[in-house]
Design a protein around this motif. Structure first.
Motif, PDB file in Angstrom:
ATOM      1  N   CYS A  88      -3.868  10.681  40.416  1.00 31.72           N
ATOM      2  CA  CYS A  88      -2.595  10.827  41.108  1.00 31.72           C
ATOM      3  C   CYS A  88      -1.487  10.321  40.191  1.00 31.72           C
ATOM      4  O   CYS A  88      -1.581   9.210  39.649  1.00 31.72           O
ATOM      5  N   ILE A  89      -0.451  11.136  40.010  1.00 26.61           N
ATOM      6  CA  ILE A  89       0.725  10.753  39.222  1.00 26.61           C
ATOM      7  C   ILE A  89       1.892  10.661  40.183  1.00 26.61           C
ATOM      8  O   ILE A  89       2.116  11.567  40.986  1.00 26.61           O
ATOM      9  N   GLY A  90       2.618   9.542  40.119  1.00 31.49           N
ATOM     10  CA  GLY A  90       3.724   9.389  41.055  1.00 31.49           C
ATOM     11  C   GLY A  90       4.673   8.288  40.667  1.00 31.49           C
ATOM     12  O   GLY A  90       4.659   7.783  39.543  1.00 31.49           O
ATOM     13  N   SER A  91       5.499   7.932  41.630  1.00 32.61           N
ATOM     14  CA  SER A  91       6.488   6.871  41.416  1.00 32.61           C
ATOM     15  C   SER A  91       6.615   6.037  42.687  1.00 32.61           C
ATOM     16  O   SER A  91       6.196   6.460  43.768  1.00 32.61           O
ATOM     17  N   LEU A 102      12.767  -2.543  43.003  1.00 32.80           N
ATOM     18  CA  LEU A 102      11.556  -2.209  42.266  1.00 32.80           C
ATOM     19  C   LEU A 102      11.540  -0.711  42.016  1.00 32.80           C
ATOM     20  O   LEU A 102      11.900   0.078  42.900  1.00 32.80           O
ATOM     21  N   SER A 103      11.132  -0.330  40.817  1.00 29.34           N
ATOM     22  CA  SER A 103      11.034   1.077  40.464  1.00 29.34           C
ATOM     23  C   SER A 103       9.949   1.214  39.407  1.00 29.34           C
ATOM     24  O   SER A 103       9.988   0.520  38.385  1.00 29.34           O
ATOM     25  N   ALA A 104       8.981   2.092  39.654  1.00 26.68           N
ATOM     26  CA  ALA A 104       7.883   2.250  38.702  1.00 26.68           C
ATOM     27  C   ALA A 104       7.306   3.650  38.789  1.00 26.68           C
ATOM     28  O   ALA A 104       7.235   4.242  39.859  1.00 26.68           O
ATOM     29  N   GLU A 105       6.912   4.147  37.627  1.00 29.07           N
ATOM     30  CA  GLU A 105       6.100   5.358  37.565  1.00 29.07           C
ATOM     31  C   GLU A 105       4.668   4.896  37.362  1.00 29.07           C
ATOM     32  O   GLU A 105       4.419   3.912  36.670  1.00 29.07           O
ATOM     33  N   PHE A 106       3.718   5.607  37.968  1.00 32.76           N
ATOM     34  CA  PHE A 106       2.327   5.178  37.885  1.00 32.76           C
ATOM     35  C   PHE A 106       1.378   6.356  37.781  1.00 32.76           C
ATOM     36  O   PHE A 106       1.720   7.494  38.109  1.00 32.76           O
ATOM     37  N   VAL A 107       0.179   6.036  37.320  1.00 35.03           N
ATOM     38  CA  VAL A 107      -0.954   6.952  37.363  1.00 35.03           C
ATOM     39  C   VAL A 107      -2.102   6.162  37.962  1.00 35.03           C
ATOM     40  O   VAL A 107      -2.403   5.047  37.532  1.00 35.03           O
ATOM     41  N   ASP A 108      -2.719   6.721  38.977  1.00 37.94           N
ATOM     42  CA  ASP A 108      -3.914   6.138  39.582  1.00 37.94           C
ATOM     43  C   ASP A 108      -5.105   7.016  39.266  1.00 37.94           C
ATOM     44  O   ASP A 108      -5.022   8.250  39.381  1.00 37.94           O
ATOM     45  N   ILE A 109      -6.211   6.399  38.914  1.00 41.61           N
ATOM     46  CA  ILE A 109      -7.476   7.099  38.728  1.00 41.61           C
ATOM     47  C   ILE A 109      -8.420   6.603  39.808  1.00 41.61           C
ATOM     48  O   ILE A 109      -8.604   5.387  39.974  1.00 41.61           O
ATOM     49  N   TYR A 110      -8.990   7.529  40.554  1.00 46.32           N
ATOM     50  CA  TYR A 110      -9.882   7.199  41.663  1.00 46.32           C
ATOM     51  C   TYR A 110     -11.283   7.732  41.387  1.00 46.32           C
ATOM     52  O   TYR A 110     -11.431   8.836  40.849  1.00 46.32           O
ATOM     53  N   THR A 111     -12.275   6.979  41.805  1.00 45.19           N
ATOM     54  CA  THR A 111     -13.635   7.478  41.927  1.00 45.19           C
ATOM     55  C   THR A 111     -13.967   7.398  43.404  1.00 45.19           C
ATOM     56  O   THR A 111     -13.831   6.336  44.024  1.00 45.19           O
ATOM     57  N   MET A 112     -14.355   8.531  43.954  1.00 38.55           N
ATOM     58  CA  MET A 112     -14.611   8.626  45.388  1.00 38.55           C
ATOM     59  C   MET A 112     -16.105   8.566  45.669  1.00 38.55           C
ATOM     60  O   MET A 112     -16.926   8.978  44.851  1.00 38.55           O
ATOM     61  N   LEU A 116     -14.531   8.019  50.642  1.00 42.69           N
ATOM     62  CA  LEU A 116     -13.840   6.726  50.585  1.00 42.69           C
ATOM     63  C   LEU A 116     -13.575   6.385  49.121  1.00 42.69           C
ATOM     64  O   LEU A 116     -14.280   6.861  48.231  1.00 42.69           O
ATOM     65  N   ILE A 117     -12.594   5.531  48.886  1.00 44.40           N
ATOM     66  CA  ILE A 117     -12.313   5.096  47.517  1.00 44.40           C
ATOM     67  C   ILE A 117     -13.343   4.056  47.110  1.00 44.40           C
ATOM     68  O   ILE A 117     -13.480   3.009  47.744  1.00 44.40           O
ATOM     69  N   LEU A 118     -14.048   4.372  46.043  1.00 39.84           N
ATOM     70  CA  LEU A 118     -15.025   3.448  45.479  1.00 39.84           C
ATOM     71  C   LEU A 118     -14.382   2.618  44.370  1.00 39.84           C
ATOM     72  O   LEU A 118     -14.638   1.434  44.224  1.00 39.84           O
ATOM     73  N   ARG A 119     -13.505   3.276  43.592  1.00 43.93           N
ATOM     74  CA  ARG A 119     -12.850   2.597  42.475  1.00 43.93           C
ATOM     75  C   ARG A 119     -11.443   3.171  42.328  1.00 43.93           C
ATOM     76  O   ARG A 119     -11.240   4.377  42.458  1.00 43.93           O
ATOM     77  N   ARG A 120     -10.490   2.288  42.036  1.00 41.02           N
ATOM     78  CA  ARG A 120      -9.104   2.698  41.780  1.00 41.02           C
ATOM     79  C   ARG A 120      -8.603   1.893  40.596  1.00 41.02           C
ATOM     80  O   ARG A 120      -8.764   0.676  40.540  1.00 41.02           O
ATOM     81  N   LYS A 121      -7.993   2.582  39.643  1.00 40.33           N
ATOM     82  CA  LYS A 121      -7.403   1.917  38.481  1.00 40.33           C
ATOM     83  C   LYS A 121      -5.987   2.437  38.349  1.00 40.33           C
ATOM     84  O   LYS A 121      -5.760   3.642  38.265  1.00 40.33           O
ATOM     85  N   THR A 122      -5.017   1.518  38.321  1.00 41.13           N
ATOM     86  CA  THR A 122      -3.601   1.868  38.269  1.00 41.13           C
ATOM     87  C   THR A 122      -3.042   1.559  36.890  1.00 41.13           C
ATOM     88  O   THR A 122      -3.310   0.504  36.317  1.00 41.13           O
ATOM     89  N   PHE A 123      -2.250   2.509  36.389  1.00 37.52           N
ATOM     90  CA  PHE A 123      -1.505   2.338  35.147  1.00 37.52           C
ATOM     91  C   PHE A 123      -0.030   2.502  35.462  1.00 37.52           C
ATOM     92  O   PHE A 123       0.338   3.399  36.225  1.00 37.52           O
ATOM     93  N   PHE A 124       0.817   1.643  34.886  1.00 38.72           N
ATOM     94  CA  PHE A 124       2.261   1.747  35.071  1.00 38.72           C
ATOM     95  C   PHE A 124       2.918   2.148  33.770  1.00 38.72           C
ATOM     96  O   PHE A 124       2.534   1.675  32.699  1.00 38.72           O
TER      97      PHE A 124
END
Length: 129
Positions: A88-91, A102-112, A116-124
């Motif tokens: 997921c790419i967003g802000s 607060l203002s940020a752009e992010f990328v989330d990587i999910y393993t489902m 259900l979400i098993l793993r989530r890793k966020t990058f800003f």
């Protein structure tokens, strides 16, 4: 390599897009009880500046107690899906607990796992230090 985007279709909300939209809707409304139902018991969440949150209790403690956000809204720009792996790419725009903008752009990587979400890793996206 060009990765097909089977989740994002023009004017159509498919399963992963609906799930991610619901996930951020629960976060933005601070609806922690419903958020808990979207992650597995063994969820692992990694984000910059924190040690990994392992298990649903640590994940929820982050949102209930540690997260420095008072209010705000996530905007989803793109979602990519390949099987159990989603991106997921967003802000985000909002206010901190101290009232700062607060203002940020992010990328989330999910393993489902089992929807259900098993793993989530966020990058800003952040300025180079």
């Amino acid at each position: 390599m060009d990765v097909p985007n089977s989740c994002f279709r023009e004017n159509v909300m498919l399963g992963c897009e609906k799930f991610i939209a619901e996930f951020f809707r629960q976060i933005d409304s601070a609806n922690w009880d419903d958020l808990k139902n979207l992650v597995s018991d063994g969820v692992v969440y990694e984000r910059p500046g924190y040690r990994p949150f392992v298990g649903v209790d640590e994940f929820m403690r982050f949102y209930r107690e540690e997260r420095n956000v008072n209010s705000g809204r996530h905007v989803i720009d793109r979602i990519f899906e390949r099987g159990k792996d989603w991106v997921c790419i967003g802000s985000f725009r909002g206010k901190s607990k101290a009232g700062d903008d607060l203002s940020a752009e992010f990328v989330d990587i999910y393993t489902m796992s089992s929807e259900l979400i098993l793993r989530r890793k966020t990058f800003f996206f952040a300025p180079l230090m």
